[in-house]
Design an enzyme around this catalytic site. Structure first.
Site, PDB file in Angstrom:
ATOM      1  N   HIS A   1      -7.643  -5.854   0.265  1.00 24.39           N
ATOM      2  CA  HIS A   1      -6.463  -4.998   0.369  1.00 24.39           C
ATOM      3  C   HIS A   1      -5.370  -5.583   1.251  1.00 24.39           C
ATOM      4  O   HIS A   1      -4.190  -5.316   1.025  1.00 24.39           O
ATOM      5  CB  HIS A   1      -6.872  -3.631   0.908  1.00 24.39           C
TER       6      HIS A   1
ATOM      7  N   SER B   1       0.828  -1.193   0.000  1.00 28.87           N
ATOM      8  CA  SER B   1       0.000   0.000   0.000  1.00 28.87           C
ATOM      9  C   SER B   1       0.878   1.265   0.000  1.00 28.87           C
ATOM     10  O   SER B   1       1.670   1.444  -0.912  1.00 28.87           O
ATOM     11  CB  SER B   1      -0.945  -0.040   1.208  1.00 28.87           C
TER      12      SER B   1
ATOM     13  N   ASP C   1      -9.810  -5.263  -4.258  1.00 29.74           N
ATOM     14  CA  ASP C   1      -9.237  -4.287  -3.332  1.00 29.74           C
ATOM     15  C   ASP C   1     -10.100  -3.031  -3.335  1.00 29.74           C
ATOM     16  O   ASP C   1     -10.209  -2.350  -4.354  1.00 29.74           O
ATOM     17  CB  ASP C   1      -7.805  -3.955  -3.766  1.00 29.74           C
TER      18      ASP C   1
END
Length: 366
Positions: free
Chosen positions: A338, A212, A299
Site C-alpha cells: 500500500h 489512498s 495492496d
C-alpha cells in the site's frame, strides 16, 4: 511383596490423577478461551456498533485516523531534521481561517551551496518557475512526515520537480477545525488555488498526487475546481478506491459482522449521513485533466480490485476513451503493497512519461 503392590498402585493413582488434572486444566483453559472469544465477539457485534452509531468523533476517526501520534518527537517546522534538503515549512490560512502546515521542496537543480536559500528565494523560485509542480495529498494517519511520504518527496525532488505537501485540518500541526470531507476538500482547494495564484507563469504545469484517502480528496477537490472552470495539468492516483463504503466492505470487521441486521444502521449509515462518502467513482467522471491510476496487486489496505474498479468506472464515464485515463498495475512480486510504490524501480519512468504527455513543452535539465 505387599509393599511392592502398594507402590505400583500409588504410582498408578498418581499417573491417573495427573492425567485427570491435565484434562481438567485443558478443559478449563479451553472453556476460558471460548468464553473470551464469545464475549469479544458479542462486544464487537453489539456494543461497538452502537457506540459507533452515536459517537460522531469515533465515526470520523474510523475514516481519518488523524489522532495517532506517530512518528513521535519530530519537529514539522524543521524538515531538514528529517533528512529533507532544500525544503521549508510555512503556514497558510484558509478562507475559514484554518491554519494549514505546508512544506515546499525545491527541485534538485536549485540546490546550490553558493546560494542563500531563504523564504524570499523559495517564493521567487515558485513564482517564476516553468518546472512542473507536484502537490501531494496524503492519506489517513499521522502527518506529512511519514517515511513513505518523505520517500516520494525525495524521489520527485531528485527528478527535478517542485513538491508541495501539506496537512489537512486536524492533521500534523494544522489547526483542528471541523473535520469532515468538505473540510479537508476546502483546505486542499485553498492550497491549490494559492499555488496557482503564486505562480506567475500561466504555462507552468501543476499536478496533483493523491495517495489512498488523498486520492478521494484529490478527485473531490478537482471536481469542485472543474465546476469553476479551473483545471490542472494532470492527476496521479496512487492506491485509490471507489468510495468509502466499498473500502469498508473489504475490511475483516465487515466480513465478520455484516450479517448482523443492525450492522448497516450502526456502522455504515452514520458515516454516510456525515457525508464522509469520498465518492471517487462519481467525481472521476467530472475531471477533465489526464489521470493515471497506480496500484500494487499486493495492496492489503486498499485492495487492488478497488483501484481497478475505479479505473473501469472512469473509462465508462469518459466514453471508454483511454486518451486521458490510464492504469499501471504493479505485480505482487515487487512487494510494493500500500505504501511502498515509491520504491518501485520503474516509477520514475512512469512519472516522467505521464508528465511529458500532459505537458510536452516542458524540458528539464537533469
Amino acid at each position: 511383596m505387599k509393599s511392592k503392590y502398594y507402590y505400583i498402585i500409588f504410582i498408578f493413582l498418581l499417573i491417573l490423577t495427573s492425567i485427570t488434572l491435565d484434562i481438567l486444566y485443558t478443559k478449563i483453559i479451553t472453556f476460558c478461551v471460548i468464553t473470551s472469544l464469545v464475549v469479544f465477539y458479542l462486544v464487537c457485534a453489539t456494543i461497538i456498533p452502537f457506540f459507533i452509531r452515536y459517537s460522531r468523533s469515533v465515526q470520523k476517526q474510523i475514516v481519518f485516523l488523524n489522532k495517532i501520534p506517530f512518528p513521535i518527537n519530530i519537529d514539522l517546522k524543521k524538515p531538514e531534521t528529517l533528512g529533507i534538503n532544500g525544503a521549508r515549512n510555512f503556514y497558510l490560512h484558509t478562507n475559514e481561517n484554518v491554519k494549514v502546515g505546508v512544506w515546499q521542496l525545491l527541485p534538485q537543480l536549485y540546490l546550490n551551496e553558493n546560494k542563500i536559500i531563504d523564504d524570499d528565494y523559495f517564493d521567487n523560485v515558485l513564482s517564476n518557475t516553468s518546472i512542473p509542480i507536484i502537490v501531494y495529498l496524503h492519506g489517513i494517519f499521522s502527518n506529512r512526515a511519514l517515511d513513505h511520504r518523505i520517500g516520494l518527496y525525495k524521489l520527485l525532488q531528485k527528478m527535478n520537480y517542485h513538491v508541495i505537501t501539506f496537512d489537512y485540518r486536524c492533521f500534523g500541526d494544522s489547526d483542528c477545525a471541523d473535520l469532515s470531507e468538505i473540510g479537508v476538500v476546502e483546505d486542499s482547494q485553498y492550497v491549490l488555488q494559492w499555488i496557482m495564484e503564486k505562480v506567475k507563469n500561466n504555462s507552468t504545469p501543476i499536478f496533483v498526487w493523491g495517495h489512498s484517502l488523498g486520492s478521494g480528496i484529490s478527485l473531490h477537490t478537482l471536481a469542485q475546481l472543474t465546476a469553476k472552470n479551473i483545471h490542472i495539468s494532470g492527476l496521479f492516483l496512487e492506491s485509490p478506491f471507489t468510495n468509502i463504503a466499498d473500502v469498508y466492505r473489504g475490511t475483516i470487521f465487515y466480513k465478520l459482522f455484516s450479517f448482523l441486521p443492525w450492522f448497516y444502521w450502526s456502522v455504515i449509515e452514520p458515516v454516510d449521513k456525515q457525508n464522509l462518502k469520498f465518492q471517487s467513482d462519481k467525481y472521476i467522471g467530472v475531471i477533465k485533466c489526464p489521470i493515471i491510476v497506480i496500484h500494487a496487486e499486493d495492496d492489503e489496505i486498499v485492495p487492488f480490485k478497488l483501484g481497478e474498479k475505479l479505473y473501469n468506472t472512469g473509462l465508462q464515464l469518459h466514453g471508454m476513451s483511454t486518451n486521458n485515463l490510464q492504469m499501471i498495475s504493479i505485480k505482487s512480486t515487487f512487494n510494493c503493497g500500500h505504501k511502498n510504490i515509491y520504491k518501485y524501480e520503474k516509477l520514475p519512468e512512469i512519472i516522467e512519461n505521464f508528465i511529458t504527455k500532459c505537458s510536452p513543452a516542458v524540458k528539464l535539465d537533469k
